[in-house]
Write an enzyme that holds these catalytic residues in place. Structure first.
Site, PDB file in Angstrom:
ATOM      1  N   HIS A  81       0.872  -1.098   0.114  1.00 41.93           N
ATOM      2  CA  HIS A  81       0.147   0.018  -0.029  1.00 41.93           C
ATOM      3  C   HIS A  81       0.921   1.345   0.048  1.00 41.93           C
ATOM      4  O   HIS A  81       0.841   2.176   1.101  1.00 41.93           O
ATOM      5  CB  HIS A  81      -0.886  -0.038   1.285  1.00 41.93           C
ATOM      6  CG  HIS A  81      -2.093   0.883   1.373  1.00 41.93           C
ATOM      7  ND1 HIS A  81      -1.760   2.205   1.438  1.00 41.93           N
ATOM      8  CD2 HIS A  81      -3.203   0.966   1.809  1.00 41.93           C
ATOM      9  CE1 HIS A  81      -2.791   3.031   1.632  1.00 41.93           C
ATOM     10  NE2 HIS A  81      -3.996   1.907   1.856  1.00 41.93           N
TER      11      HIS A  81
ATOM     12  N   GLU B 216      -1.142   0.955  -5.148  1.00 38.51           N
ATOM     13  CA  GLU B 216      -0.804  -0.033  -4.557  1.00 38.51           C
ATOM     14  C   GLU B 216      -0.831  -1.409  -5.425  1.00 38.51           C
ATOM     15  O   GLU B 216      -1.951  -1.656  -6.076  1.00 38.51           O
ATOM     16  CB  GLU B 216      -2.091  -0.258  -3.374  1.00 38.51           C
ATOM     17  CG  GLU B 216      -2.167   1.129  -2.482  1.00 38.51           C
ATOM     18  CD  GLU B 216      -3.384   1.132  -1.955  1.00 38.51           C
ATOM     19  OE1 GLU B 216      -4.236   0.107  -1.389  1.00 38.51           O
ATOM     20  OE2 GLU B 216      -4.098   2.200  -1.607  1.00 38.51           O
TER      21      GLU B 216
END
Ligand code: BG6
Length: 303
Positions: free
Chosen positions: A172, A275
């Site tokens: 992320h 991400e």
């Protein structure tokens, strides 16, 4: 973790000034890497890379100036590891969003100075009774970093149980940008995306992505490099990946960032998340005995 534990880690895994363990804010042990090519820092909680900057470059990864450092809480910025599910849990809303890997301690299993100047670090999630309550399966998971002019991250899941399991995951990554209005993301054109700020409607991306409001999208069929072009800093961050066919693009914008409490006053303008994921239709069904590797490489180019 005590200062004695830190000293033991330095004895066992330290590489002189190239890799050392220190006690960070919130009494969280941090690994500091500094080699001729780059510098980086990684929290042992979550195997969470917090900073990475190749020499002579601005930081590539954004770490919120208002980040909170506390046991069991994810740090805002860097590279949180979402695992073994992405987003809300499929069936149990009481379980934490994005899984638990980012909020539990990991252990170091290897460190190495590589001949071309970069530094290798391998970590493994420490399972506990608390983690087994959330995920009652045996799936050892490791994260391997190579820190240099490029940053490579390999998240490797091994299903040692006797049944197939479904794994969701994401690296992320929060990227540092001059101003989010100056950013164009290439590499997702023509992909279908799930628009989480428009009732999960499926839409098709046309051209580059730009930001002028809250953006929260899961792009599907995304295997090409993502290019984060920053017109303000005249640089391109290249995201090259394997073992991932989905990409999440996220910026919380004004109100959501304010409600989160750890973004700082204009933090949302200084970052964008791209991400590399196994999310939505792209979750991985890992057969008994199988391994899955999500590998991402980041580097910086001039525009
Ligand atoms: C993104 C999600 O991946 O992570 C967003 O798509 C979410 O919906 C964001 O808000 C941040 O999540 P968290 O749990 O770190 O605040």
């Amino acid at each position: 973790m005590s200062q004695t534990d830190i000293a033991t880690l330095n004895q066992q895994f330290g590489l002189g000034s190239q890799l050392q363990f220190v006690m960070g804010a919130g009494a969280m042990p941090i690994i500091i890497i500094s080699n001729p090519l780059a510098s980086a820092s990684i929290a042992m909680q979550g195997a969470h890379l917090m900073t990475w900057a190749p020499r002579k470059h601005r930081p590539v990864v954004w770490l919120s100036p208002a980040a909170k450092y506390a046991q069991g809480k994810s740090i805002r910025g860097g590279i949180p590891i979402c695992w073994p599910w992405f987003g809300p849990h499929a069936t149990d809303g009481k379980l934490p969003g994005h899984g638990y890997a980012r909020t539990v301690p990991w252990e170091v299993i290897a460190t190495r100075a590589l001949p071309e100047g970069s530094t290798h670090l391998a970590m493994r999630l420490i399972e506990s009774d608390a983690s087994r309550q959330q995920w009652p399966h045996t799936t050892p998971v490791e994260m391997h970093f190579s820190v240099g002019t490029r940053l490579s991250c390999d998240l490797v899941t091994h299903n040692t149980s006797s049944a197939a399991l479904t794994i969701g995951a994401a690296l992320h990554t929060y990227f540092a940008v001059s101003d989010v209005g100056q950013v164009r993301i290439h590499g997702l054109g023509n992909c279908t995306y799930i628009d989480k700020v428009d009732a999960g409607k499926r839409k098709t991306q046309s051209g580059a992505i730009q930001f002028s409001q809250e953006t929260d999208r899961i792009y599907l069929g995304s295997v090409a490099d993502c290019l984060i072009d920053d017109l303000g800093w005249q640089r391109r961050i290249r995201v090259h990946k394997r073992g991932s066919a989905s990409t999440v693009v996220w910026n919380p914008w004004v109100d959501k960032a304010a409600s989160m409490g750890d973004f700082g006053p204009d933090g949302y303008r200084r970052m964008v998340c791209v991400e590399s994921a196994n999310a939505a239709d792209d979750v991985v069904v890992l057969k008994a005995g199988g391994r899955h590797r999500l590998r991402v490489e980041y580097n910086v180019e001039s525009l």
